[in-house]
Write an enzyme that holds these catalytic residues in place. Structure first.
Site, short mmCIF file in Angstrom:
data_model
loop_
_atom_site.label_atom_id
_atom_site.label_comp_id
_atom_site.label_asym_id
_atom_site.label_seq_id
_atom_site.Cartn_x
_atom_site.Cartn_y
_atom_site.Cartn_z
N GLU A 22 0.76 -1.11 -0.19
CA GLU A 22 -0.11 0.12 -0.25
C GLU A 22 0.96 1.27 0.16
OE1 GLU A 22 -4.56 0.08 0.38
OE2 GLU A 22 -2.95 1.47 0.12
N ARG A 107 -6.34 1.36 13.71
CA ARG A 107 -4.87 1.78 12.93
C ARG A 107 -5.27 2.96 11.85
NH1 ARG A 107 -4.39 0.10 7.82
NH2 ARG A 107 -5.28 -2.22 7.15
N ASN A 109 -5.03 4.38 8.16
CA ASN A 109 -4.96 3.53 6.88
C ASN A 109 -4.30 4.69 5.98
OD1 ASN A 109 -5.39 1.04 5.28
ND2 ASN A 109 -7.13 1.93 4.48
N ASN A 154 -10.01 5.52 3.31
CA ASN A 154 -8.88 4.83 2.22
C ASN A 154 -8.55 6.10 1.29
OD1 ASN A 154 -7.26 2.87 1.26
ND2 ASN A 154 -9.06 1.50 1.36
N ASP A 204 -10.16 1.51 -3.43
CA ASP A 204 -9.18 1.46 -2.52
C ASP A 204 -8.12 2.59 -2.39
OD1 ASP A 204 -7.58 -1.39 -0.87
OD2 ASP A 204 -7.01 0.41 -0.72
O1 LIG Z 1 -6.13 0.03 2.26
C1 LIG Z 1 -6.67 -1.03 2.65
O2 LIG Z 1 -7.20 -1.91 1.63
C2 LIG Z 1 -7.47 -3.07 2.29
C3 LIG Z 1 -8.68 -3.63 2.64
O3 LIG Z 1 -9.79 -2.98 1.61
C4 LIG Z 1 -6.67 -3.16 3.70
O4 LIG Z 1 -7.07 -3.81 4.57
C5 LIG Z 1 -6.51 -1.72 3.74
O5 LIG Z 1 -5.36 -1.44 4.42
#
Ligand SMILES: O=C1O[C@H](CO)[C@H](O)[C@H]1O
Length: 303
Positions: A22, A107, A109, A154, A204
């Site tokens: 990520e 947490r 993201n 996200n 995402d």
């Molecule tokens: O950004 C993210 O995408 C996946 C879940 O959709 C992951 O768990 C999260 O960190």
């Protein structure tokens, strides 16, 4: 009909096996792409100049996102809400924020720095099912709620005129657009931008290209896809990996897209490439025929 030879072909450039790859971000001072494996709290560094990559940090817990500070340090957004600086010479620095809510039960993201050096930083739902929150971290280190009840906070991005912010809620299957006040950092007047409920996969990570089009990564959708400001899909690029998690532009001219993928499933034990597709967990590069723009840098006071 576009010539199929024109179709952008993703190239696997760092063959990591990330549980949840990520947060890719090009660091212009170093000419490299940093990216995370969230639950492993690993930070990777890919160097396009020689094609090498290395794990530069194996921290404790989880690291959900990071920004690049004016100083060139990274600012890591971690589990329990901890926010702390890191650089290659000194490693992890003193936390700017120890935890979000005292219990440390969620947490961070995805995150993004804004034009004034603040950071919008979102959280995952808590283990007991409470929704996440999109916070705003001001340069003095103070946190405030920007959007509450965020259903898996996200990807984020700014419109080229910096008057709006796109915000992705993965569990809601939507990307919204908020009015953004650069002077105060306030978000208001949410309007729908993309309803992905009927699409394959879940929106995402995201980024905005130099033409103002939104590129969204689709978890369990095996693709990135671009949308014009009216929310109409314009282009899509398929990946062999199902869990395509985030996309950013990098390189001296920001003309290469870097895309992270995951072995998944987000939480819990990682799966396999037989299940998740060839190259799942790796970093890919792809030339989309359009470039991006540099991300803003955070200017958060650190000790
Ligand atoms: O950004 C993210 O995408 C996946 C879940 O959709 C992951 O768990 C999260 O960190």
């Amino acid at each position: 009909m576009a010539d199929p030879t024109d179709r952008p072909e993703p190239r696997r450039v760092a063959d990591t096996h990330c549980h949840t790859g990520e947060g890719p971000l090009y660091h212009p001072d170093e000419g490299v792409v940093y990216f995370l494996d969230i639950p492993e709290a690993d930070l990777y560094r890919y160097d396009p100049a020689d094609g090498s990559h290395e794990r530069v940090l194996d921290a404790e817990g989880a690291v959900g996102g990071f920004t690049i500070q004016d100083s060139g340090d990274l600012l890591l957004f971690c589990d329990g809400g901890r926010i702390q600086p890191w650089n290659r010479d000194d490693g992890l620095g003193d936390p700017v924020v120890e935890s979000i809510d005292g219990e440390g039960n969620s947490r961070f993201n995805d995150v993004i720095a804004d034009p004034r050096g603040r950071v919008f930083c979102g959280t995952m739902p808590t283990p007991d099912g409470e929704p996440g929150t999109l916070y705003r971290l001001d340069t003095d280190g103070s946190l405030s709620v920007a959007v509450e009840d965020a259903r898996l906070s996200n990807g984020l991005g700014f419109t080229p005129d910096r008057r709006h912010v796109y915000f992705t809620e993965t569990e809601a299957g939507r990307i919204s657009r908020y009015r953004y006040d650069q002077a105060t950092g306030d978000l208001s007047d949410r309007e729908p931008f993309l309803d992905a409920s009927d699409l394959t996969g879940h929106p995402d990570g995201m980024t905005v290209d130099a033409e103002g089009h939104v590129w969204a990564a689709f978890w369990d959708g095996g693709r990135i896809a671009s949308y014009d400001p009216e929310g109409t899909e314009r282009q899509r690029v398929e990946f062999p990996a199902k869990k395509v998690s985030a996309v950013t532009f990098g390189g001296p001219d920001y003309d290469t897209a870097y895309v992270t993928t995951a072995l998944g499933p987000g939480e819990g034990p990682a799966s396999t490439r037989e299940e998740e597709g060839d190259g799942a967990g790796a970093l890919f590069a792809v030339d989309l025929g359009v470039g991006g723009v540099p991300e803003f840098r955070s200017r958060i006071e650190t000790r």
